[in-house]
Design a protein around this motif. Structure first.
Motif, PDB file in Angstrom:
ATOM      1  N   LEU A  64       4.093   2.034   2.997  1.00 56.72           N
ATOM      2  CA  LEU A  64       2.775   2.569   2.667  1.00 56.72           C
ATOM      3  C   LEU A  64       2.954   3.724   1.701  1.00 56.72           C
ATOM      4  CD1 LEU A  64       1.017   2.765   6.160  1.00 56.72           C
ATOM      5  CD2 LEU A  64       0.775   0.992   4.427  1.00 56.72           C
ATOM      6  N   TYR A  65       2.093   3.763   0.692  1.00 59.81           N
ATOM      7  CA  TYR A  65       2.095   4.853  -0.283  1.00 59.81           C
ATOM      8  C   TYR A  65       0.734   5.525  -0.244  1.00 59.81           C
ATOM      9  CZ  TYR A  65       6.005   2.288  -2.383  1.00 59.81           C
ATOM     10  OH  TYR A  65       7.190   1.635  -2.599  1.00 59.81           O
ATOM     11  N   ARG A  66       0.722   6.840  -0.301  1.00 64.12           N
ATOM     12  CA  ARG A  66      -0.534   7.552  -0.508  1.00 64.12           C
ATOM     13  C   ARG A  66      -0.992   7.192  -1.909  1.00 64.12           C
ATOM     14  NH1 ARG A  66      -4.022   8.920   1.604  1.00 64.12           N
ATOM     15  NH2 ARG A  66      -4.633  10.846   0.668  1.00 64.12           N
ATOM     16  N   ALA A  67      -2.249   6.928  -2.086  1.00 64.25           N
ATOM     17  CA  ALA A  67      -2.777   6.621  -3.413  1.00 64.25           C
ATOM     18  C   ALA A  67      -3.014   7.919  -4.177  1.00 64.25           C
ATOM     19  CB  ALA A  67      -4.058   5.823  -3.300  1.00 64.25           C
ATOM     20  N   LYS A  68      -2.494   7.994  -5.387  1.00 64.95           N
ATOM     21  CA  LYS A  68      -2.756   9.152  -6.251  1.00 64.95           C
ATOM     22  C   LYS A  68      -4.166   9.084  -6.816  1.00 64.95           C
ATOM     23  CE  LYS A  68       1.818   9.264  -8.215  1.00 64.95           C
ATOM     24  NZ  LYS A  68       2.544   9.434  -9.456  1.00 64.95           N
ATOM     25  N   LYS A  69      -4.746   7.913  -6.813  1.00 63.99           N
ATOM     26  CA  LYS A  69      -6.124   7.728  -7.270  1.00 63.99           C
ATOM     27  C   LYS A  69      -6.904   7.174  -6.086  1.00 63.99           C
ATOM     28  CE  LYS A  69      -7.182   6.437 -11.445  1.00 63.99           C
ATOM     29  NZ  LYS A  69      -8.042   7.403 -12.059  1.00 63.99           N
ATOM     30  N   ASP A  70      -7.751   8.020  -5.517  1.00 61.02           N
ATOM     31  CA  ASP A  70      -8.569   7.632  -4.372  1.00 61.02           C
ATOM     32  C   ASP A  70      -9.977   7.282  -4.832  1.00 61.02           C
ATOM     33  OD1 ASP A  70      -6.807   7.995  -2.220  1.00 61.02           O
ATOM     34  OD2 ASP A  70      -7.262  10.127  -2.074  1.00 61.02           O
ATOM     35  N   LEU A  71     -10.499   6.204  -4.322  1.00 60.87           N
ATOM     36  CA  LEU A  71     -11.926   5.942  -4.495  1.00 60.87           C
ATOM     37  C   LEU A  71     -12.708   6.723  -3.448  1.00 60.87           C
ATOM     38  CD1 LEU A  71     -11.760   2.126  -5.217  1.00 60.87           C
ATOM     39  CD2 LEU A  71     -12.366   3.936  -6.815  1.00 60.87           C
ATOM     40  N   ILE A  72     -12.105   6.884  -2.280  1.00 58.57           N
ATOM     41  CA  ILE A  72     -12.648   7.717  -1.216  1.00 58.57           C
ATOM     42  C   ILE A  72     -11.558   8.733  -0.901  1.00 58.57           C
ATOM     43  CG2 ILE A  72     -13.604   7.774   1.108  1.00 58.57           C
ATOM     44  CD1 ILE A  72     -13.997   4.698   0.712  1.00 58.57           C
ATOM     45  N   LYS A  73     -11.783   9.961  -1.245  1.00 56.69           N
ATOM     46  CA  LYS A  73     -10.745  10.992  -1.168  1.00 56.69           C
ATOM     47  C   LYS A  73     -10.099  11.070   0.205  1.00 56.69           C
ATOM     48  CE  LYS A  73     -13.001  13.575  -4.806  1.00 56.69           C
ATOM     49  NZ  LYS A  73     -13.804  14.726  -5.145  1.00 56.69           N
ATOM     50  N   GLY A  74      -8.754  10.901   0.208  1.00 67.24           N
ATOM     51  CA  GLY A  74      -7.977  11.015   1.429  1.00 67.24           C
ATOM     52  C   GLY A  74      -7.981   9.782   2.315  1.00 67.24           C
ATOM     53  N   HIS A  75      -8.574   8.682   1.864  1.00 64.81           N
ATOM     54  CA  HIS A  75      -8.706   7.494   2.707  1.00 64.81           C
ATOM     55  C   HIS A  75      -8.117   6.230   2.089  1.00 64.81           C
ATOM     56  CE1 HIS A  75     -11.273   9.270   5.836  1.00 64.81           C
ATOM     57  NE2 HIS A  75     -11.690  10.046   4.860  1.00 64.81           N
ATOM     58  N   CYS A  76      -7.305   6.371   1.039  1.00 63.54           N
ATOM     59  CA  CYS A  76      -6.794   5.193   0.340  1.00 63.54           C
ATOM     60  C   CYS A  76      -5.271   5.185   0.310  1.00 63.54           C
ATOM     61  CB  CYS A  76      -7.335   5.141  -1.079  1.00 63.54           C
ATOM     62  SG  CYS A  76      -9.150   5.102  -1.144  1.00 63.54           S
ATOM     63  N   GLU A  77      -4.717   3.980   0.424  1.00 62.48           N
ATOM     64  CA  GLU A  77      -3.267   3.779   0.427  1.00 62.48           C
ATOM     65  C   GLU A  77      -2.929   2.532  -0.374  1.00 62.48           C
ATOM     66  OE1 GLU A  77      -2.116   5.147   4.929  1.00 62.48           O
ATOM     67  OE2 GLU A  77      -2.977   3.137   4.672  1.00 62.48           O
ATOM     68  N   ILE A  78      -1.679   2.419  -0.729  1.00 61.63           N
ATOM     69  CA  ILE A  78      -1.152   1.191  -1.301  1.00 61.63           C
ATOM     70  C   ILE A  78      -0.203   0.615  -0.268  1.00 61.63           C
ATOM     71  CG2 ILE A  78       0.239   0.179  -3.142  1.00 61.63           C
ATOM     72  CD1 ILE A  78      -0.976   2.910  -4.634  1.00 61.63           C
ATOM     73  N   TRP A  79      -0.456  -0.632   0.089  1.00 60.66           N
ATOM     74  CA  TRP A  79       0.370  -1.320   1.061  1.00 60.66           C
ATOM     75  C   TRP A  79       1.314  -2.240   0.304  1.00 60.66           C
ATOM     76  CZ3 TRP A  79      -3.748  -3.435   5.071  1.00 60.66           C
ATOM     77  CH2 TRP A  79      -4.423  -2.356   5.642  1.00 60.66           C
ATOM     78  N   GLU A  80       2.592  -2.197   0.625  1.00 62.73           N
ATOM     79  CA  GLU A  80       3.569  -3.094   0.014  1.00 62.73           C
ATOM     80  C   GLU A  80       4.341  -3.785   1.125  1.00 62.73           C
ATOM     81  OE1 GLU A  80       6.766  -3.014  -3.571  1.00 62.73           O
ATOM     82  OE2 GLU A  80       6.910  -1.362  -2.140  1.00 62.73           O
ATOM     83  N   TRP A  81       4.215  -5.105   1.184  1.00 61.78           N
ATOM     84  CA  TRP A  81       4.907  -5.887   2.200  1.00 61.78           C
ATOM     85  C   TRP A  81       6.335  -6.166   1.752  1.00 61.78           C
ATOM     86  CZ3 TRP A  81      -0.240  -6.161   1.223  1.00 61.78           C
ATOM     87  CH2 TRP A  81      -1.101  -6.043   2.323  1.00 61.78           C
TER      88      TRP A  81
END
Length: 179
Positions: A64-81
């Motif tokens: 899981l990565y914290r998203a540097k660009k949030d559409l909803i501040k503090g609530h977005c991640e990048i998931w990599e399987w």
């Protein structure tokens, strides 16, 4: 992609049910120009969202990565399987069914407005383990094969009372169907 300076958007702010966002304590903040932010996230999909990956946490089958660009501040991640497939996901819990439904409906309208006519949305029931689990609207574009943008209104299994959550998912069709 249609762009606008709209401030109400996806899962955050509840579009305030006719009031300003400040009337809901603890309501997630949305970005100032969500349509541009959405366009930027979609444009980064082919690279696995490489340019917007923040800090990383590793687990047995995914990172899981914290998203540097949030559409909803503090609530977005990048998931990599483990297989390398990626998705951009924002999630927000809702205190009750009414707010979750309102967020879902507003998010579908706003996403549709940002995406424009080249994207088609289709609503369907969510089913998990043979039981109803809410609804989802999936947006697809024939020029972006394999990519799906979906908005979920999730009834949380085993949740207390009417526990609900809303998700925005941007990623591959296969993983979108698993959420």
């Amino acid at each position: 992609m249609k762009k606008s300076g709209c401030r109400v958007f996806v899962l955050g702010c509840v579009a305030a049910m006719g009031a300003g966002c400040s009337s809901f304590s603890g309501t997630p903040s949305i970005v100032n120009d969500p349509c541009t932010a959405l366009s930027d996230v979609i444009a980064d999909y082919p690279s696995g969202f490489e340019s917007i990956r923040g800090s990383r946490s590793d687990f047995s089958s995914m990172s899981l990565y914290r998203a540097k660009k949030d559409l909803i501040k503090g609530h977005c991640e990048i998931w990599e399987w483990a297989a390398g497939e990626t998705a951009y996901v924002c999630s927000v819990n809702a205190p009750n069914q009414q707010i979750a439904e309102h967020r879902y409906e507003k998010a579908v309208d706003d996403i549709s407005g940002c995406l424009g006519s080249s994207w088609a949305g289709e609503e369907s029931e969510r089913v998990r383990d043979g039981s109803p689990a809410g609804v989802v609207t999936r947006f697809r574009n024939s020029d972006q094969t394999g990519l799906v943008i979906s908005i979920h209104n999730v009834a949380i299994a085993g949740g207390k009372g009417s526990a609900r959550s809303n998700y925005l998912f941007i990623g591959g069709v296969g993983k979108a169907n698993e959420l």
